[in-house]
Design an enzyme around this catalytic site. Structure first.
Site, PDB file in Angstrom:
ATOM      1  N   SER A 118      37.286  47.641  36.989  1.00 59.40           N
ATOM      2  CA  SER A 118      37.915  47.491  37.629  1.00 59.40           C
ATOM      3  C   SER A 118      36.833  48.156  39.135  1.00 59.40           C
ATOM      4  O   SER A 118      37.304  47.588  40.354  1.00 59.40           O
ATOM      5  CB  SER A 118      38.727  47.305  37.479  1.00 59.40           C
ATOM      6  OG  SER A 118      40.058  48.848  37.658  1.00 59.40           O
ATOM      7  N   HIS A 139      35.785  41.007  34.545  1.00 61.25           N
ATOM      8  CA  HIS A 139      37.076  42.166  34.602  1.00 61.25           C
ATOM      9  C   HIS A 139      38.178  41.207  34.978  1.00 61.25           C
ATOM     10  O   HIS A 139      37.985  40.077  35.591  1.00 61.25           O
ATOM     11  CB  HIS A 139      37.074  42.199  36.803  1.00 61.25           C
ATOM     12  CG  HIS A 139      38.506  42.712  36.496  1.00 61.25           C
ATOM     13  ND1 HIS A 139      38.375  43.066  38.510  1.00 61.25           N
ATOM     14  CD2 HIS A 139      38.901  44.441  36.252  1.00 61.25           C
ATOM     15  CE1 HIS A 139      39.708  44.042  38.007  1.00 61.25           C
ATOM     16  NE2 HIS A 139      39.629  44.307  37.205  1.00 61.25           N
ATOM     17  N   GLU A 151      37.007  38.056  37.191  1.00 64.32           N
ATOM     18  CA  GLU A 151      35.942  38.645  38.169  1.00 64.32           C
ATOM     19  C   GLU A 151      34.760  38.540  36.686  1.00 64.32           C
ATOM     20  O   GLU A 151      34.347  39.451  36.374  1.00 64.32           O
ATOM     21  CB  GLU A 151      36.141  39.244  38.927  1.00 64.32           C
ATOM     22  CG  GLU A 151      37.328  38.964  40.278  1.00 64.32           C
ATOM     23  CD  GLU A 151      37.240  40.114  40.758  1.00 64.32           C
ATOM     24  OE1 GLU A 151      38.138  40.228  42.047  1.00 64.32           O
ATOM     25  OE2 GLU A 151      37.650  41.312  40.588  1.00 64.32           O
ATOM     26  N   ASN A 189      40.008  43.641  44.405  1.00 69.41           N
ATOM     27  CA  ASN A 189      40.699  44.796  44.559  1.00 69.41           C
ATOM     28  C   ASN A 189      40.324  45.437  46.409  1.00 69.41           C
ATOM     29  O   ASN A 189      40.784  46.667  46.512  1.00 69.41           O
ATOM     30  CB  ASN A 189      40.212  46.375  43.458  1.00 69.41           C
ATOM     31  CG  ASN A 189      41.003  46.536  42.354  1.00 69.41           C
ATOM     32  OD1 ASN A 189      42.363  45.623  42.465  1.00 69.41           O
ATOM     33  ND2 ASN A 189      40.998  46.215  42.124  1.00 69.41           N
TER      34      ASN A 189
END
Lengths: 282, 263
Positions: A118, A139, A151, A189
């Site tokens: 991540s 991800h 992702e 993120n």
């Protein structure tokens, strides 16, 4: 040769990914260095599948079929027939680089090495192998067997074929893949940073209290959760470490600067739900 | 003649409100008050496209609007200079007892009060496109705002089924500030080709449960509104973290051009 998915690391994420792959009909080799971790992982998968039956999302027969698809092993060489390996080991660059080198030596030429990282660079992991064109990020979000989003992260050398193969795989897993370039925090993120960062600044500047900010964000913005309840749920330490990681990787871009309140909460061991107290008491 | 006058004349003894400012916000207020028991006067340079209701009364000139309004909503976010002009005209025309509820997302109530004759009745509101559809509005007060005015403003929103939250008088208040920073970040990511527009929106909805994707949300709000808040935050704090993405500036021009030529 049958389509076998190798998975490295039997933690929460590795288990969730193994479950998703097995339910989708893939043979799975789940590898971990510790046998007890593998036992815990299989119990977790069984529990999750039992819950899926309760919710009428799965039949008992499908559960057994899925479980039979998963083989666990502490022997790294068992991964050798995998068409794709998804690495979900500890989030440390040296550990992952070591794994990628060993996989590169072990796996057939065409096999793809994917990482569930991540926060680390897919490009850096690709450079640890002689096949950076077949190294990619995939991800998953926690809990991996429930969250739809995946992702897909292309390193600078990742080939279009690799992207297509992993994108198809994610779809067969029943996921919704999105494609991101290999940049800090990828999509979620990174773009979510201001949700926490601005909320912390508003609190620090005394514009409103934490519970008032949460109330406003939910009732005026229509968000399901406010930033402070969400930080308490995620873990204030986890959220802080993601903030720091993105900030460092962007060479101190001020948009990502963490807030002293985060440091202070971590120092006081007020980490949210898991310690019984964070921005709220539980 | 008689007919026309009859149409325009407010039904007495009902309450009368006035709304002026940025068009998307005008429209939201018209929608909100179209079924309410008030006359809502719309003061704007052109007639906004809103549902035809007898209680929504358009006027290009302030002179044709009654002076004894209960409340005036001034909803300009995109031009602080225009807002000051509007407030000056409103204060000249309307009774000094009328409550002024003025959007304070790109300029503070404090800054607006500096130009006012009767700042004690000015209340700030988090008027921002798409947020007005929801259940809560943020209010703020300037240094001279009286408690009675704040109480009256709260009651007005309570009457129309909105909760209020009193926050400090700062640029962007709470929700517009967080939201604009999220959208600005998404536009930075788009500009840097981190992902496509659709993938960014999908990722934020599925990965973090956002009610809308940040790019589509920005489009619905109007990128000119987002830019106005980011520029004001940047100017107010002097912090680079609030600098608008260059692509946001371009998109804002697009929004302005669209609203000018495609309506």
């Amino acid at each position: 040769m049958a389509n076998v998915i190798g998975i490295i690391g039997a933690g929460t994420m590795g288990s969730g990914i193994a479950q998703v792959a097995a339910v989708a009909g893939y043979g799975v080799i789940l590898y971990d260095i510790e046998a007890p971790a593998l036992d815990r992982s299989m119990k977790q998968i069984e529990n999750n599948l039992a819950k899926a039956i309760e919710k009428n999302k799965l039949t008992a027969a499908e559960k057994e079929t899925a479980l039979a698809k998963i083989k666990t092993s502490v022997d790294f060489s068992q991964l050798k027939n995998s068409t794709t390996v998804i690495e979900a080991a500890a989030e440390r660059l040296d550990i992952k680089q070591g794994i990628f080198q060993r996989l590169d030596d072990l796996l057939p030429h065409e096999s793809i090495i994917a990482t569930n990282t991540s926060s680390l660079s897919v490009t850096v992991l690709g450079a640890a192998t002689r096949r950076p064109d077949r190294v990619i990020g995939i991800h998953f979000f926690n809990p991996a067997h429930i969250m739809k989003l995946v992702e897909i992260i292309k390193g600078i050398e990742t080939s279009q074929t690799t992207i297509s193969r992993i994108t198809s795989l994610a779809k067969e897993f029943g996921k919704t893949p999105v494609l991101a370039s290999d940049t800090p925090g990828f999509i979620v993120n990174r773009i979510a940073r201001p949700f926490y960062g601005e909320a912390l600044r508003l609190l620090g500047e005394g514009v409103a209290s934490a519970d008032e900010i949460d109330r406003i964000v939910k009732k005026s913005g229509g968000f399901k959760m406010g930033p402070f309840e969400l930080m308490d749920l995620i873990g204030i330490d986890i959220n802080f470490s993601v903030s720091k990681s993105v900030y460092e990787q962007f060479f101190h871009e001020p948009r990502y600067r963490p807030h002293p309140i985060q440091q202070q909460m971590v120092d006081a061991n007020l980490l949210g739900r898991k310690t019984g107290k964070g921005f709220y008491e539980y | 003649m008689g007919m026309a006058q009859k149409k325009r004349k407010p039904k007495t003894p009902e309450k009368s409100f006035l709304v002026c400012g940025d068009e998307p916000l005008l429209k939201a207020f018209c929608e909100h008050y179209s079924r309410a028991d008030v006359n809502l006067y719309i003061w704007h340079n052109k007639k906004p496209e809103v549902s035809k209701r007898s209680n929504l009364i358009y006027s290009r000139s302030l002179a044709r609007i009654p002076k004894d309004l209960i409340v005036i909503f001034e909803l300009t976010n995109t031009s602080p200079a225009q807002k000051i002009k509007n407030l000056e005209q409103i204060e000249k025309h309307c009774a000094k007892e009328s409550l002024i509820i003025s959007s304070s997302v790109s300029s503070t109530v404090t800054a607006q009060s500096a130009h006012a004759r009767y700042p004690q009745r000015i209340i700030g509101i988090s008027a921002f496109p798409t947020l007005l559809e929801n259940d809560l509005v943020e209010l703020s007060r300037g240094p001279l705002t009286q408690n009675d005015a704040l109480k009256a403003a709260g009651e007005i929103f309570f009457d129309y089924h909105k909760e209020v939250s009193l926050v400090d008088d700062r640029i962007g208040m709470v929700m517009p500030r967080i939201l604009c920073c999220l959208i600005n970040e998404a536009i930075f990511a788009l500009q840097e080709e981190v992902a496509s527009t659709d993938d960014i929106d999908t990722a934020m909805k599925l990965g973090t449960n956002y009610p809308q994707g940040p790019v589509e949300w920005g489009e619905r709000i109007g990128f000119d509104q987002v830019l106005a808040v980011m520029e004001a935050l940047h100017a107010d704090t002097g912090e680079d973290r609030y600098r608008p993405a260059p692509l946001l500036r371009k998109l804002a021009v697009g929004t302005i051009l669209t609203s000018r030529f495609l309506v």
